[in-house]
Design a protein around this motif. Structure first.
Motif, PDB file in Angstrom:
ATOM      1  N   THR A 245      11.958  17.996   6.457  1.00  0.00           N
ATOM      2  CA  THR A 245      10.312  17.706   6.600  1.00  0.00           C
ATOM      3  C   THR A 245      10.063  16.773   5.388  1.00  0.00           C
ATOM      4  O   THR A 245       9.708  15.321   5.859  1.00  0.00           O
ATOM      5  CB  THR A 245       9.672  18.724   6.051  1.00  0.00           C
ATOM      6  OG1 THR A 245       9.705  19.893   7.044  1.00  0.00           O
ATOM      7  CG2 THR A 245       8.145  18.414   6.186  1.00  0.00           C
ATOM      8  N   ILE A 246      10.930  16.476   4.315  1.00  0.00           N
ATOM      9  CA  ILE A 246      10.993  15.472   3.210  1.00  0.00           C
ATOM     10  C   ILE A 246      11.275  14.028   4.016  1.00  0.00           C
ATOM     11  O   ILE A 246      10.861  12.932   3.793  1.00  0.00           O
ATOM     12  CB  ILE A 246      11.335  15.984   2.058  1.00  0.00           C
ATOM     13  CG1 ILE A 246      10.538  16.872   1.463  1.00  0.00           C
ATOM     14  CG2 ILE A 246      11.375  14.577   1.214  1.00  0.00           C
ATOM     15  CD1 ILE A 246      11.297  17.665   0.210  1.00  0.00           C
ATOM     16  N   LYS A 247      12.810  14.463   4.582  1.00  0.00           N
ATOM     17  CA  LYS A 247      13.308  13.016   5.342  1.00  0.00           C
ATOM     18  C   LYS A 247      12.391  12.435   6.226  1.00  0.00           C
ATOM     19  O   LYS A 247      12.249  11.291   6.258  1.00  0.00           O
ATOM     20  CB  LYS A 247      14.580  13.542   5.993  1.00  0.00           C
ATOM     21  CG  LYS A 247      15.793  13.672   5.015  1.00  0.00           C
ATOM     22  CD  LYS A 247      16.916  13.939   5.788  1.00  0.00           C
ATOM     23  CE  LYS A 247      18.254  14.244   4.900  1.00  0.00           C
ATOM     24  NZ  LYS A 247      19.440  14.945   5.598  1.00  0.00           N
ATOM     25  N   LYS A 248      11.654  13.260   6.977  1.00  0.00           N
ATOM     26  CA  LYS A 248      10.787  12.943   8.162  1.00  0.00           C
ATOM     27  C   LYS A 248       9.646  11.875   7.366  1.00  0.00           C
ATOM     28  O   LYS A 248       9.250  10.976   8.145  1.00  0.00           O
ATOM     29  CB  LYS A 248      10.095  14.077   8.806  1.00  0.00           C
ATOM     30  CG  LYS A 248       9.063  13.662  10.141  1.00  0.00           C
ATOM     31  CD  LYS A 248       8.710  14.824  10.669  1.00  0.00           C
ATOM     32  CE  LYS A 248       7.687  14.676  11.698  1.00  0.00           C
ATOM     33  NZ  LYS A 248       7.203  15.741  12.198  1.00  0.00           N
ATOM     34  N   MET A 249       9.054  12.380   6.124  1.00  0.00           N
ATOM     35  CA  MET A 249       7.925  11.902   5.448  1.00  0.00           C
ATOM     36  C   MET A 249       8.517  10.656   5.017  1.00  0.00           C
ATOM     37  O   MET A 249       7.672   9.712   5.089  1.00  0.00           O
ATOM     38  CB  MET A 249       7.146  12.892   4.433  1.00  0.00           C
ATOM     39  CG  MET A 249       6.779  14.089   4.949  1.00  0.00           C
ATOM     40  SD  MET A 249       6.049  15.259   3.866  1.00  0.00           S
ATOM     41  CE  MET A 249       4.496  14.588   3.576  1.00  0.00           C
ATOM     42  N   VAL A 250       9.561  10.637   4.420  1.00  0.00           N
ATOM     43  CA  VAL A 250      10.034   9.452   3.713  1.00  0.00           C
ATOM     44  C   VAL A 250      10.309   8.203   4.726  1.00  0.00           C
ATOM     45  O   VAL A 250      10.043   7.307   4.866  1.00  0.00           O
ATOM     46  CB  VAL A 250      11.141   9.561   3.142  1.00  0.00           C
ATOM     47  CG1 VAL A 250      11.749   8.320   2.609  1.00  0.00           C
ATOM     48  CG2 VAL A 250      11.061  10.477   1.828  1.00  0.00           C
ATOM     49  N   ALA A 251      10.784   8.966   6.122  1.00  0.00           N
ATOM     50  CA  ALA A 251      11.182   7.902   7.040  1.00  0.00           C
ATOM     51  C   ALA A 251       9.768   7.215   7.502  1.00  0.00           C
ATOM     52  O   ALA A 251       9.716   6.057   8.113  1.00  0.00           O
ATOM     53  CB  ALA A 251      11.732   8.567   8.188  1.00  0.00           C
TER      54      ALA A 251
ATOM     55  N   MET B 219       0.718  -1.157  -0.053  1.00  0.00           N
ATOM     56  CA  MET B 219       0.086  -0.069  -0.042  1.00  0.00           C
ATOM     57  C   MET B 219       0.932   1.296  -0.009  1.00  0.00           C
ATOM     58  O   MET B 219       1.738   1.420   0.890  1.00  0.00           O
ATOM     59  CB  MET B 219      -0.866  -0.108   1.216  1.00  0.00           C
ATOM     60  CG  MET B 219      -1.839   1.243   1.314  1.00  0.00           C
ATOM     61  SD  MET B 219      -2.868   1.003   2.772  1.00  0.00           S
ATOM     62  CE  MET B 219      -3.679   2.735   2.666  1.00  0.00           C
ATOM     63  N   ASN B 220       0.892   2.222  -1.065  1.00  0.00           N
ATOM     64  CA  ASN B 220       1.418   3.262  -0.941  1.00  0.00           C
ATOM     65  C   ASN B 220       0.766   4.411  -0.314  1.00  0.00           C
ATOM     66  O   ASN B 220      -0.309   4.760  -0.231  1.00  0.00           O
ATOM     67  CB  ASN B 220       1.438   4.105  -2.532  1.00  0.00           C
ATOM     68  CG  ASN B 220       2.083   3.011  -3.448  1.00  0.00           C
ATOM     69  OD1 ASN B 220       2.904   2.383  -2.938  1.00  0.00           O
ATOM     70  ND2 ASN B 220       1.764   2.970  -4.688  1.00  0.00           N
ATOM     71  N   LEU B 221       1.540   4.722   0.717  1.00  0.00           N
ATOM     72  CA  LEU B 221       1.127   5.932   1.583  1.00  0.00           C
ATOM     73  C   LEU B 221       1.241   7.413   1.153  1.00  0.00           C
ATOM     74  O   LEU B 221       2.524   7.668   0.665  1.00  0.00           O
ATOM     75  CB  LEU B 221       1.814   5.879   3.078  1.00  0.00           C
ATOM     76  CG  LEU B 221       1.254   6.798   4.014  1.00  0.00           C
ATOM     77  CD1 LEU B 221      -0.100   6.661   4.528  1.00  0.00           C
ATOM     78  CD2 LEU B 221       2.214   6.577   5.501  1.00  0.00           C
ATOM     79  N   THR B 222       0.223   8.225   1.057  1.00  0.00           N
ATOM     80  CA  THR B 222       0.443   9.560   0.663  1.00  0.00           C
ATOM     81  C   THR B 222       0.340  10.557   1.602  1.00  0.00           C
ATOM     82  O   THR B 222      -0.422  10.156   2.770  1.00  0.00           O
ATOM     83  CB  THR B 222      -0.775   9.816  -0.479  1.00  0.00           C
ATOM     84  OG1 THR B 222      -0.827   8.625  -1.639  1.00  0.00           O
ATOM     85  CG2 THR B 222      -0.709  10.983  -0.997  1.00  0.00           C
ATOM     86  N   GLY B 223       1.192  11.516   1.470  1.00  0.00           N
ATOM     87  CA  GLY B 223       1.123  12.483   2.381  1.00  0.00           C
ATOM     88  C   GLY B 223       1.188  13.712   1.892  1.00  0.00           C
ATOM     89  O   GLY B 223       0.999  14.085   0.662  1.00  0.00           O
TER      90      GLY B 223
END
Length: 220
Positions: free
Chosen positions: A109-115, A1-5
């Motif tokens: 912020t992007i690093k946080k979202m990818v994590a 499942m691909n998680l979208t933010g």
């Protein structure tokens, strides 16, 4: 499942209303070639030898006048509120915000979202009207951040929303709410927007056109 933010992109704010903080902020802000289209050989000495030695102290005094003792920077405060409210609207999608200048930086912020396992990011620039100095600059900043991470998520940008019904309705609501607080009825309404050099428009920037369309939609 691909998680979208959802990623809210805002210009940014100084960390505090002090000369050193404003110097850091202005150096990054005024070094953006999207904003300042002057040859670097001319602009660099002007910026580093004159502007950054005079403007920060002056700007710090102005920022101090709007800096809230409890909530700090108005831009930071309202961006945090927007993020919180948007998260409530989309409980199944992580909502974060990042700044082009200052903290939290877009890269972090992007690093946080990818994590968090997010593989798709909807990027929501806080610029209703398009301009190379704002929207395109945000795209540049995001691109530079993505170059520094290995696992790059799929990216989708929200297009300019200068005539979107929800945006126009929100503006109209704010105007009516403020007008209701008056003890008198204004004869006219003056709408003010940030400006850009005429030469930028002459070279193809559509900001002025978008501003006019926002105004016309609001008047209707």
């Amino acid at each position: 499942m691909n998680l979208t933010g959802i990623l809210i992109v805002q210009l940014g704010t100084p960390d505090e209303p002090t000369g050193p903080a404003l110097r850091r902020y202005l150096k990054q802000f005024l070094s953006d070639p999207r904003l300042i289209e002057i040859p670097k050989l001319i602009w660099w000495p002007l910026l580093n030898l004159i502007i950054l030695n005079t403007r920060p102290k002056q700007s710090a005094k102005k920022y101090a006048r709007v800096w809230d003792e409890k909530t700090g920077s108005p831009l930071m405060h309202y961006t945090q509120m927007q993020t919180k409210l948007l998260q409530e609207k989309f409980p199944g999608m992580p909502v974060e915000f990042g700044m082009q200048i200052g903290n939290p930086a877009l890269l972090e912020t992007i690093k946080k979202m990818v994590a968090q396992g997010i593989e798709k990011i909807i990027v929501f620039p806080m610029y209703p009207q398009y301009s190379a100095t704002t929207t395109a600059s945000a795209m540049d900043c995001l691109g530079q951040a993505l170059m520094k991470i290995r696992r790059v998520p799929a990216i989708r940008f929200i297009p300019p929303y200068y005539q979107h019904p929800a945006y126009i309705k929100a503006l109209a609501t704010i105007i009516r709410e403020q007008e209701a607080k008056l003890t008198w009825k204004p004869d006219h309404h003056l709408i003010s927007f940030h400006g850009i050099p005429i030469s930028y428009c002459q070279r193809g920037d559509v900001y002025a056109t978008h501003v006019k369309r926002t105004t016309l939609s609001l008047v209707k």
